[in-house]
Design an enzyme around this catalytic site. Structure first.
Site, PDB file in Angstrom:
ATOM      1  N   ASP A   1     -54.314  35.074  28.104  1.00 58.38           N
ATOM      2  CA  ASP A   1     -54.662  36.476  28.262  1.00 58.38           C
ATOM      3  C   ASP A   1     -54.025  37.037  29.535  1.00 58.38           C
ATOM      4  OD1 ASP A   1     -56.446  38.637  27.326  1.00 58.38           O
ATOM      5  OD2 ASP A   1     -57.507  38.335  29.209  1.00 58.38           O
TER       6      ASP A   1
ATOM      7  N   GLU B   1     -49.598  36.698  26.455  1.00 59.32           N
ATOM      8  CA  GLU B   1     -49.662  38.150  26.380  1.00 59.32           C
ATOM      9  C   GLU B   1     -48.925  38.703  27.593  1.00 59.32           C
ATOM     10  OE1 GLU B   1     -52.973  41.742  26.109  1.00 59.32           O
ATOM     11  OE2 GLU B   1     -53.339  40.051  27.402  1.00 59.32           O
TER      12      GLU B   1
HETATM   13  C1  GLC Z   1     -56.414  41.340  27.228  1.00 63.00           C
HETATM   14  C2  GLC Z   1     -57.154  41.342  25.907  1.00 63.00           C
HETATM   15  C3  GLC Z   1     -58.124  42.490  25.887  1.00 63.00           C
HETATM   16  C4  GLC Z   1     -59.085  42.354  27.044  1.00 63.00           C
HETATM   17  C5  GLC Z   1     -58.336  42.227  28.372  1.00 63.00           C
HETATM   18  C6  GLC Z   1     -59.239  41.791  29.472  1.00 63.00           C
HETATM   19  O1  GLC Z   1     -55.576  42.422  27.375  1.00 63.00           O
HETATM   20  O2  GLC Z   1     -56.230  41.393  24.841  1.00 63.00           O
HETATM   21  O3  GLC Z   1     -58.811  42.563  24.676  1.00 63.00           O
HETATM   22  O4  GLC Z   1     -59.926  43.472  27.117  1.00 63.00           O
HETATM   23  O5  GLC Z   1     -57.317  41.248  28.293  1.00 63.00           O
HETATM   24  O6  GLC Z   1     -59.602  40.453  29.290  1.00 63.00           O
END
Ligand code: GLC
Length: 562
Positions: A205, A248
């Site tokens: 993440d 991500e």
């Molecule tokens: C990432 C996740 C999202 C979440 C954020 C904070 O971007 O995809 O859903 O709110 O991290 O953890």
């Protein structure tokens, strides 16, 4: 390509399927999805051809950010089951040959995590330095706030200890201080724990935020963020040589490639291609393949042992943050004109089918693209049946409604009283009566069976994942043509972004009339001229996949037809 080679790097032509245990299937009838429910649905994934499940956060959490606010990294949220249920899920998935990865959310914890409770109890607390503190917000605050609808600063004042703590996301998600070696050790311990229970990797993440340097640590030496990921990857692969990280990383290509690591790719194994995805929507809005073609041409080649991950939608808003303002407005106008459909000024809280007005030909073309573009395809649950969103729900929750299994009560997700279901399923055209797994299994024209077929072809064409690829000129603005070559084999895919039927012509370098193009989706072959030219027609939103073969190896009854 030989299977003995491709199976070695399993993730390179995997089919990843993201699901949230909370909204997938409710096994005990209390209205909340759980591991006992999800385990009974693994054959749905197996039949489709999914090779890897990505589990969204299933850890204990106050659930203020849908589980991305964790209070214990070493347990299962009791609402979703027990560690025993988790292990049973892992065992059944393994039995079907499906790997499992999970979200690794270690940029921050919940503000109710015992580490943070301790950290904020006193300035000299044992855990104080596990978080990021400052006497004053940094001068550039609030630049970079991720959720501008709820937050107007990245710093929150803590009354008791008289300092501010840093939170990249919501104020209830204090950022961990990853430059602290103790925090790094703990992160490795978390990875190690879940790998012992069978996970094959993690979806990491918020990658760039995880290692951002907010404040100088005092000694003037800032730890190198890339060293952190190289260390993490080395640890991961010491424990399990085949495990992978899916990152991500929503950054411009030049910055992003650094997260793959050195020339062999020693950091994040696969990074989501947010730029390609955003340009795909611009192409769809314009009926012009140009923006996507340009992004693909510009997209750097990942190191040898790394790969792109491709996707159409995910659990967050469809972010359009990397388009220009006017391009973003074009996509908004086409696919989300109402303000209520837009979020954070940069994205849309809708799923694909509703954005495309339910046009099944166009929807099918988009998934054909997903499985033929170079990169590991990642599906978000419900995409395989064309689920829509529920705009009555708040923010990003709109696309997180329960999986629709049957036309029955709660879409077959749960036997509970509908009043107990947290994210209510949509009604109307996209409700379970019209969109559900069981009906689509029996309908040969369904999206579900189309996606199942695409997955089979994608797995049969490892060249798409492994090969050198090139975007070809084809004389038609609306058509994207790309070819992939590996081990002397060639696959060609063409997609028409327009509702008008069109003709296209490509020049296939290195090929001539001794070869033909065999259509993989429908019967037929297309001839190649002595100069390597091939012409074909594409219907409205048409798509075709071809394998180059010799006339003798083309299917017996297909010669000459097209
Ligand atoms: C990432 C996740 C999202 C979440 C954020 C904070 O971007 O995809 O859903 O709110 O991290 O953890």
């Amino acid at each position: 390509m030989r299977l003995s080679v491709t199976s070695d790097l399993w993730w390179k032509n995997a089919v990843v399927y993201c699901l949230d245990i909370e909204t997938y299937a409710d096994g005990n009838g209390d209205g909340v999805g759980d591991f006992r429910g999800a385990v009974e649905r693994i054959d749905h994934l197996d039949r489709m051809g999914v090779t890897c499940i990505w589990l969204m956060p299933f850890f204990p959490s106050p659930d203020c950010d849908d589980g991305y606010d964790i209070t214990d990294f070493y347990a299962v949220d009791p609402r979703l089951g027990t560690l025993g249920d988790f292990v049973e899920f892992m065992r059944v998935a393994r039995d079907r040959g499906i790997r499992v990865i999970a979200d690794l959310v270690v940029n921050h914890t919940s503000d109710r995590h015992p580490w943070f409770l301790d950290a904020r109890s006193a300035r000299d607390s044992r855990y104080r330095d596990w978080y990021i503190w400052s006497d004053e917000p940094e001068p550039d605050d609030p630049e970079g706030v991720v959720f501008p609808d709820k937050e107007n600063s990245l710093w929150e004042f803590d009354e008791k200890t008289g300092q501010y703590y840093f939170h990249r996301f919501y104020r209830f998600q204090p950022d961990l201080n990853t430059s602290n070696p103790e925090v790094r050790d703990e992160i490795a311990r978390i990875l190690g724990f879940w790998m012992e229970l069978g996970l094959s990797g993690f979806r990491v993440d918020a990658v760039p935020f995880l290692v951002e340097q907010v404040t100088d640590s005092g000694d003037g030496r800032l730890p190198d963020p890339h060293e952190f990921f190289a260390d993490l990857r080395a640890f991961l692969n010491r424990r399990n040589g085949g495990a992978a990280l899916l990152g991500e990383v929503n950054l411009p290509y030049d910055d992003l490639v650094k997260y793959f690591g050195d020339s062999l790719g020693n950091q994040i194994t696969m990074c989501f291609d947010f730029i390609g995805m955003q340009n795909m929507y611009l192409s769809l809005a314009r009926g012009d393949a140009g923006p996507l073609a340009a992004a693909l041409r510009e997209r750097p080649r990942p190191p040898r042992d790394a790969h792109w991950a491709t996707f159409v939608r995910n659990h967050d808003e469809l972010t359009l943050d990397k388009l220009s303002d006017s391009e973003r407005q074009e996509v908004f106008a086409a696919f989300g004109p109402d303000e209520d459909m837009q979020l954070y000024g940069r994205g849309l809280r809708r799923r694909l089918p509703t954005m495309l007005g339910g046009d099944m030909g166009r929807i099918k073309m988009v998934y054909s693209l997903l499985f033929s573009l170079p990169g590991t395809p990642v599906l978000f649950y419900g995409e395989e049946i064309g689920m829509g969103e529920n705009l009555d729900l708040e923010g990003r929750q709109a696309v997180r409604t329960p999986m629709q299994w049957t036309p029955n009560r709660n879409g077959g997700f749960s036997t509970a009283d509908p009043a107990k279901i947290h994210n209510v399923v949509p009604s109307g055209d996209y409700g379970p009566e019209r969109v559900n797994v069981s009906a689509q299994q029996r309908d040969s024209d369904s999206l579900l069976l189309w996606i199942t077929r695409l997955i089979r072809h994608y797995r049969d064409c490892p060249e798409l994942a492994w090969g050198d690829y090139a975007v070809l000129d084809c004389g038609a603005r609306s058509v994207l043509a790309h070819r992939a070559d590996a081990d002397g084999e060639t696959v060609l895919a063409v997609h028409n972004f327009s509702e008008r039927e069109t003709e296209a012509e490509v020049v296939l370098e290195g090929l001539d009339s001794s070869k033909v193009l065999t259509d993989l989706l429908v019967d037929g072959t297309v001839e190649i001229s002595d100069e390597g030219r091939a012409r074909f027609r594409l219907g409205r939103y048409g798509c075709r996949w071809f394998r180059v073969s010799t006339p003798e190896t083309a299917p017996a009854d297909s010669a000459g037809s097209s």
